[in-house]
Design a protein around this motif. Structure first.
Motif, PDB file in Angstrom:
ATOM      1  N   PHE A  86     -10.190 -30.479 -35.872  1.00  0.00           N
ATOM      2  CA  PHE A  86      -9.147 -30.096 -34.910  1.00  0.00           C
ATOM      3  C   PHE A  86      -7.743 -30.423 -35.407  1.00  0.00           C
ATOM      4  O   PHE A  86      -6.760 -30.060 -34.748  1.00  0.00           O
ATOM      5  N   LEU A  87      -7.630 -31.102 -36.550  1.00  0.00           N
ATOM      6  CA  LEU A  87      -6.322 -31.567 -37.010  1.00  0.00           C
ATOM      7  C   LEU A  87      -5.324 -30.441 -37.232  1.00  0.00           C
ATOM      8  O   LEU A  87      -4.132 -30.593 -36.934  1.00  0.00           O
ATOM      9  N   LYS A  88      -5.784 -29.320 -37.759  1.00  0.00           N
ATOM     10  CA  LYS A  88      -4.860 -28.223 -38.051  1.00  0.00           C
ATOM     11  C   LYS A  88      -4.269 -27.612 -36.783  1.00  0.00           C
ATOM     12  O   LYS A  88      -3.272 -26.893 -36.852  1.00  0.00           O
ATOM     13  N   GLY A  89      -4.875 -27.914 -35.641  1.00  0.00           N
ATOM     14  CA  GLY A  89      -4.353 -27.396 -34.374  1.00  0.00           C
ATOM     15  C   GLY A  89      -3.316 -28.280 -33.720  1.00  0.00           C
ATOM     16  O   GLY A  89      -2.739 -27.911 -32.693  1.00  0.00           O
ATOM     17  N   ILE A  90      -3.032 -29.432 -34.300  1.00  0.00           N
ATOM     18  CA  ILE A  90      -2.064 -30.362 -33.703  1.00  0.00           C
ATOM     19  C   ILE A  90      -0.649 -29.813 -33.844  1.00  0.00           C
ATOM     20  O   ILE A  90      -0.208 -29.480 -34.945  1.00  0.00           O
ATOM     21  N   LYS A  91       0.053 -29.733 -32.723  1.00  0.00           N
ATOM     22  CA  LYS A  91       1.404 -29.165 -32.696  1.00  0.00           C
ATOM     23  C   LYS A  91       2.431 -30.117 -32.096  1.00  0.00           C
ATOM     24  O   LYS A  91       3.530 -29.707 -31.712  1.00  0.00           O
ATOM     25  N   LYS A  92       2.072 -31.380 -31.992  1.00  0.00           N
ATOM     26  CA  LYS A  92       3.021 -32.413 -31.576  1.00  0.00           C
ATOM     27  C   LYS A  92       2.869 -33.585 -32.542  1.00  0.00           C
ATOM     28  O   LYS A  92       1.804 -33.791 -33.113  1.00  0.00           O
ATOM     29  N   PRO A  93       3.924 -34.375 -32.744  1.00  0.00           N
ATOM     30  CA  PRO A  93       3.885 -35.422 -33.765  1.00  0.00           C
ATOM     31  C   PRO A  93       2.814 -36.482 -33.514  1.00  0.00           C
ATOM     32  O   PRO A  93       2.665 -36.974 -32.388  1.00  0.00           O
ATOM     33  N   VAL A  94       2.070 -36.800 -34.564  1.00  0.00           N
ATOM     34  CA  VAL A  94       1.098 -37.887 -34.485  1.00  0.00           C
ATOM     35  C   VAL A  94       1.220 -38.752 -35.731  1.00  0.00           C
ATOM     36  O   VAL A  94       1.550 -38.275 -36.816  1.00  0.00           O
ATOM     37  N   LEU A  95       0.965 -40.028 -35.546  1.00  0.00           N
ATOM     38  CA  LEU A  95       0.881 -40.975 -36.654  1.00  0.00           C
ATOM     39  C   LEU A  95      -0.563 -41.421 -36.784  1.00  0.00           C
ATOM     40  O   LEU A  95      -1.186 -41.837 -35.801  1.00  0.00           O
ATOM     41  N   ILE A  96      -1.103 -41.310 -37.986  1.00  0.00           N
ATOM     42  CA  ILE A  96      -2.449 -41.790 -38.293  1.00  0.00           C
ATOM     43  C   ILE A  96      -2.300 -43.024 -39.180  1.00  0.00           C
ATOM     44  O   ILE A  96      -1.663 -42.958 -40.232  1.00  0.00           O
ATOM     45  N   LEU A  97      -2.872 -44.150 -38.755  1.00  0.00           N
ATOM     46  CA  LEU A  97      -2.780 -45.389 -39.509  1.00  0.00           C
ATOM     47  C   LEU A  97      -4.193 -45.833 -39.900  1.00  0.00           C
ATOM     48  O   LEU A  97      -4.917 -46.436 -39.100  1.00  0.00           O
ATOM     49  N   ASN A  98      -4.610 -45.484 -41.115  1.00  0.00           N
ATOM     50  CA  ASN A  98      -5.939 -45.820 -41.627  1.00  0.00           C
ATOM     51  C   ASN A  98      -5.803 -46.647 -42.896  1.00  0.00           C
ATOM     52  O   ASN A  98      -5.214 -46.183 -43.878  1.00  0.00           O
ATOM     53  N   ALA A  99      -6.326 -47.854 -42.875  1.00  0.00           N
ATOM     54  CA  ALA A  99      -6.227 -48.740 -44.036  1.00  0.00           C
ATOM     55  C   ALA A  99      -7.171 -48.287 -45.151  1.00  0.00           C
ATOM     56  O   ALA A  99      -8.291 -47.846 -44.885  1.00  0.00           O
ATOM     57  N   LYS A 100      -6.728 -48.445 -46.382  1.00  0.00           N
ATOM     58  CA  LYS A 100      -7.585 -48.107 -47.527  1.00  0.00           C
ATOM     59  C   LYS A 100      -8.839 -48.966 -47.565  1.00  0.00           C
ATOM     60  O   LYS A 100      -9.898 -48.518 -48.012  1.00  0.00           O
ATOM     61  N   ASN A 101      -8.734 -50.210 -47.121  1.00  0.00           N
ATOM     62  CA  ASN A 101      -9.872 -51.115 -47.219  1.00  0.00           C
ATOM     63  C   ASN A 101     -10.691 -51.182 -45.918  1.00  0.00           C
ATOM     64  O   ASN A 101     -11.407 -52.151 -45.672  1.00  0.00           O
ATOM     65  N   ASP A 102     -10.595 -50.138 -45.096  1.00  0.00           N
ATOM     66  CA  ASP A 102     -11.396 -50.062 -43.868  1.00  0.00           C
ATOM     67  C   ASP A 102     -12.819 -49.661 -44.240  1.00  0.00           C
ATOM     68  O   ASP A 102     -13.076 -48.511 -44.597  1.00  0.00           O
ATOM     69  N   SER A 103     -13.749 -50.586 -44.130  1.00  0.00           N
ATOM     70  CA  SER A 103     -15.123 -50.316 -44.569  1.00  0.00           C
ATOM     71  C   SER A 103     -15.898 -49.453 -43.583  1.00  0.00           C
ATOM     72  O   SER A 103     -17.040 -49.082 -43.855  1.00  0.00           O
ATOM     73  N   PHE A 104     -15.292 -49.113 -42.426  1.00  0.00           N
ATOM     74  CA  PHE A 104     -15.955 -48.252 -41.453  1.00  0.00           C
ATOM     75  C   PHE A 104     -15.674 -46.771 -41.714  1.00  0.00           C
ATOM     76  O   PHE A 104     -16.276 -45.913 -41.069  1.00  0.00           O
ATOM     77  N   LEU A 105     -14.751 -46.471 -42.601  1.00  0.00           N
ATOM     78  CA  LEU A 105     -14.306 -45.091 -42.781  1.00  0.00           C
ATOM     79  C   LEU A 105     -14.834 -44.499 -44.080  1.00  0.00           C
ATOM     80  O   LEU A 105     -14.895 -45.169 -45.107  1.00  0.00           O
ATOM     81  N   SER A 106     -15.176 -43.218 -44.026  1.00  0.00           N
ATOM     82  CA  SER A 106     -15.604 -42.473 -45.210  1.00  0.00           C
ATOM     83  C   SER A 106     -14.385 -41.826 -45.857  1.00  0.00           C
ATOM     84  O   SER A 106     -13.300 -41.762 -45.247  1.00  0.00           O
ATOM     85  N   PRO A 107     -14.507 -41.316 -47.081  1.00  0.00           N
ATOM     86  CA  PRO A 107     -13.362 -40.668 -47.741  1.00  0.00           C
ATOM     87  C   PRO A 107     -12.759 -39.518 -46.929  1.00  0.00           C
ATOM     88  O   PRO A 107     -11.553 -39.281 -46.989  1.00  0.00           O
ATOM     89  N   GLN A 108     -13.581 -38.837 -46.133  1.00  0.00           N
ATOM     90  CA  GLN A 108     -13.080 -37.711 -45.331  1.00  0.00           C
ATOM     91  C   GLN A 108     -12.178 -38.163 -44.182  1.00  0.00           C
ATOM     92  O   GLN A 108     -11.534 -37.332 -43.535  1.00  0.00           O
ATOM     93  N   CYS A 109     -12.132 -39.462 -43.946  1.00  0.00           N
ATOM     94  CA  CYS A 109     -11.290 -39.992 -42.862  1.00  0.00           C
ATOM     95  C   CYS A 109      -9.840 -40.207 -43.291  1.00  0.00           C
ATOM     96  O   CYS A 109      -9.046 -40.746 -42.524  1.00  0.00           O
ATOM     97  N   TYR A 110      -9.518 -39.773 -44.518  1.00  0.00           N
ATOM     98  CA  TYR A 110      -8.146 -39.850 -45.019  1.00  0.00           C
ATOM     99  C   TYR A 110      -7.697 -38.420 -45.340  1.00  0.00           C
ATOM    100  O   TYR A 110      -7.787 -37.976 -46.485  1.00  0.00           O
TER     101      TYR A 110
END
Length: 319
Positions: free
Chosen positions: A251-275
Motif C-alpha cells: 500500500f506504500l505507493k498509495g500514500i499521498k500525505k507525509p509519513v516518516l518511517i523509522l526502522n533501525a538497521k539492527n532490528d532483529s524483528f524485521l526482514s530486508p523487505q521492511c526497508y
C-alpha cells in the motif's frame, strides 16, 4: 524522498539491539497523568476503548497512537509518545485495539495488522467532536503496519490528517514472522506466543463453538496462531493469505500525505523487505530513516525522552 541516515547514537550497552529492545519494552518507566477512558461503539456492534491524555492548555491538535502486537495503551512506548506530544500542546488519543483493554470485546474477531477500518471508525468519531483541525497518526510495530495500510489504501483521507509516523514497521508480515522465528529471537517469539495464547484461552471460554482450548495448546508458533485464529476470525483463508493482503508494503505507493518511517538497521524483528528504500526514494511523501541502532522500538537515550519520540514530534510539527 532522500533516505535519512539520522544521527542517533545510543549510550553504551544500548548499541546492542536486544538490550535496547528489552529495556524499552519492559524496564522503562514513564510518569504521566492517568488516561481518561472513552468507549467507542463501533458500527458492527463491537467496541473500542480510547485512552485520552490531554495537553495542559486548550488545543486543536491531536495525535492518535496505535500499539503493537499483544500491546495496549499502558505500554511504555505508548505513554512516552503521549507525554511527548502533550508537552508540545497536542492532545493524545491512545487506541486499544479490540480485545486489548481490560475487557474482552464482544465478538469472536479481535484485531490484526490490517484492521484499518477500525482506525477509520475511530477517526470518524474523533472528527464528530469538531474539536481538532490537525490530526497526526503514530503507530508502533503491528500498529504502524495498520497505520501505513490505512494511509495508502484507496480511500479518501480526512483533510484534518496531516501525516503519520511509523516506528519499527513490519511492512512484510511474512518476512517479519520469519525473522522473529530465527533462533536468536526465540525468547521474543515465545513471549508473544504465550501472551496470544492467554488471550485465545479467554476467547475460547466465551466462544467455544468457534475455537477450543486443545487446538490453542497445540499451536507451537505465531504462524500456527495466525493459521488457527487470526486469519480465520477475520475473513482470510489462512496465514499466508492474511500476510499477503494486510502487509503495508503493498500500500506504500498509495500514500499521498507525509509519513516518516523509522526502522533501525539492527532490528532483529524485521526482514530486508521492511526497508523500502526504492519506494521511498521515488515518493514525495515517504521519509525513510534507517539508523544503525534502535532495535525494535528501542531508541533509548540518556534522558527519558527517547529518540523516536523526539523525531516523531519534530516531523509532525514540520508539516
Amino acid at each position: 524522498m532522500p533516505i535519512i541516515t539520522g544521527n542517533y547514537i545510543p549510550p553504551g550497552i544500548f548499541k546492542n539491539s536486544d538490550a535496547s529492545t528489552i529495556f524499552a519494552a519492559t524496564l522503562r518507566k514513564v510518569e504521566m497523568p492517568v488516561y481518561e477512558r472513552e468507549r467507542i461503539e463501533l458500527s458492527d456492534g463491537d467496541f473500542i476503548d480510547l485512552d485520552w491524555s490531554n495537553a495542559s492548555s486548550e488545543t486543536d491538535k491531536l495525535v492518535i497512537l496505535l500499539h503493537g502486537l499483544a500491546g495496549n495503551t499502558s505500554r511504555p512506548y505508548m505513554r512516552g509518545m503521549a507525554r511527548t506530544f502533550n508537552h508540545q500542546n497536542w492532545d493524545a488519543a491512545a487506541m486499544n485495539f479490540r480485545g486489548c483493554s481490560e475487557e474482552l470485546n464482544r465478538f469472536f474477531r479481535s484485531y490484526h495488522a490490517g484492521a484499518s477500518d477500525d482506525l477509520a471508525e475511530v477517526i470518524t468519531h474523533i472528527l464528530s467532536l469538531k474539536k481538532y483541525s490537525k490530526i497526526a497518526l503514530v503507530g508502533f510495530s503491528l500498529g504502524a503496519n495498520m497505520l501505513m495500510k490505512y494511509m495508502g489504501e484507496n480511500r479518501s483521507l480526512p483533510k484534518e490528517i496531516i501525516g503519520g509516523v511509523g516506528v519499527s514497521v513490519p511492512f512484510d508480515l511474512a518476512g517479519s514472522l520469519g525473522a522473529i522465528n530465527r533462533m536468536r529471537n526465540f525468547v521474543y517469539a515465545k513471549r508473544f506466543e504465550l501472551n496470544l495464547k492467554k488471550h485465545l484461552y479467554a476467547r475460547a471460554e466465551k466462544f467455544p463453538e468457534y475455537i477450543q482450548k486443545n487446538n490453542i495448546s497445540a499451536c507451537s508458533s505465531l504462524r500456527d496462531i495466525d493459521d488457527l485464529y487470526t486469519s480465520k476470525a477475520h475473513g482470510y483463508k489462512d496465514a499466508s493469505d492474511y500476510y499477503k493482503k494486510t502487509s503495508a508494503l503493498g500500500f506504500l505507493k498509495g500514500i499521498k500525505k507525509p509519513v516518516l518511517i523509522l526502522n533501525a538497521k539492527n532490528d532483529s524483528f524485521l526482514s530486508p523487505q521492511c526497508y523500502p528504500y526504492e519506494i521511498a526514494e521515488n515518493s514525495e511523501y515517504i521519509h525513510l530513516e534507517v539508523p544503525s541502532y534502535g532495535g525494535h522500538v528501542g531508541f533509548v537515550t540518556k534522558s527519558n525522552n527517547f529518540y523516536h519520540e523526539k523525531r516523531a514530534i519534530e516531523f509532525i510539527e514540520s508539516l
